[in-house]
Design a protein around this motif. Structure first.
Motif, PDB file in Angstrom:
ATOM      1  N   PRO A   1       0.834  -1.204   0.000  1.00 26.24           N
ATOM      2  CA  PRO A   1       0.000   0.000   0.000  1.00 26.24           C
ATOM      3  C   PRO A   1       0.871   1.257   0.000  1.00 26.24           C
TER       4      PRO A   1
ATOM      5  N   CYS B   1      -8.443   9.081   0.235  1.00 26.21           N
ATOM      6  CA  CYS B   1      -8.288   7.660  -0.095  1.00 26.21           C
ATOM      7  C   CYS B   1      -9.210   6.777   0.737  1.00 26.21           C
TER       8      CYS B   1
ATOM      9  N   ARG C   1      -4.515   1.769  -6.466  1.00 24.55           N
ATOM     10  CA  ARG C   1      -3.736   2.290  -5.331  1.00 24.55           C
ATOM     11  C   ARG C   1      -4.014   3.782  -5.243  1.00 24.55           C
TER      12      ARG C   1
ATOM     13  N   TYR D   1      -5.909   2.025   1.198  1.00 24.41           N
ATOM     14  CA  TYR D   1      -5.205   2.674   0.088  1.00 24.41           C
ATOM     15  C   TYR D   1      -5.029   1.749  -1.109  1.00 24.41           C
ATOM     16  N   THR D   2      -5.546   0.528  -1.022  1.00 29.50           N
ATOM     17  CA  THR D   2      -5.473  -0.414  -2.142  1.00 29.50           C
ATOM     18  C   THR D   2      -6.802  -1.152  -2.288  1.00 29.50           C
TER      19      THR D   2
END
Length: 165
Positions: free
Chosen positions: A39, A50, A88, A75-76
């Motif tokens: 990440p 995010c 991402r 974040y992913t």
């Protein structure tokens, strides 16, 4: 050993090949598992965008269910299994944006994307003119058109990552 000899010859001779095939199948299956995704570590101001994006992302993209990478992170995100599309959020500005970033950049549902082809034949797209960078990696052969998944993601991006630099 005496138990093995009590089995019919066809069974005794079939056990080693069956064991070998099982091992080969397990090895092939483990190689097809998607690799972990590291990440990004966004700045504090970008992390909120995010985290909101992660909650707004769709559960499926063009028939591919969401199957997030390991380790779990806001974040992913990922869809599909092998190959899989990976998103991402909050990464630093990708260097490929410096190489004529808008020459072949698509605009999809009012979201501008920079893009580059990766060495494996897939594509990497990154949002431009947004408060944080959102990158989508689309592997070769995952969709009929390499840009197809972008349209499934733009509404969530527009709703959570404001325009601006």
């Amino acid at each position: 050993m005496s138990r093995l000899r009590s089995l019919p010859a066809t069974v005794r001779w079939g056990v080693p090949p069956a064991a070998l095939l099982t091992c080969a199948g397990l090895l092939g299956w483990s190689w097809s598992l998607p690799a972990d995704v590291t990440p990004p570590t966004p700045r504090a101001a970008e992390a909120g965008f995010c985290e909101a994006l992660d909650k707004a992302l769709p559960g499926a993209v063009l028939g591919h269910d969401r199957d997030d990478p390991s380790p779990a992170s806001p974040y992913t995100a990922a869809w599909g299994s092998s190959p899989r599309t990976v998103l991402r959020c909050g990464l630093p500005r990708p260097g490929y944006l410096d190489d004529n970033p808008l020459a072949a950049a698509p605009e999809v549902n009012d979201v501008q994307w920079g893009m580059t082809q990766d060495p494996d034949g897939g594509y990497r797209f990154v949002t431009t003119l947004r408060k944080t960078y959102v990158e989508v990696t689309v592997p070769k052969g995952a969709y009929p058109n390499y840009a197809d998944p972008l349209s499934s993601l733009t509404d969530a991006i527009k709703a959570t990552v404001p325009e601006g630099l």
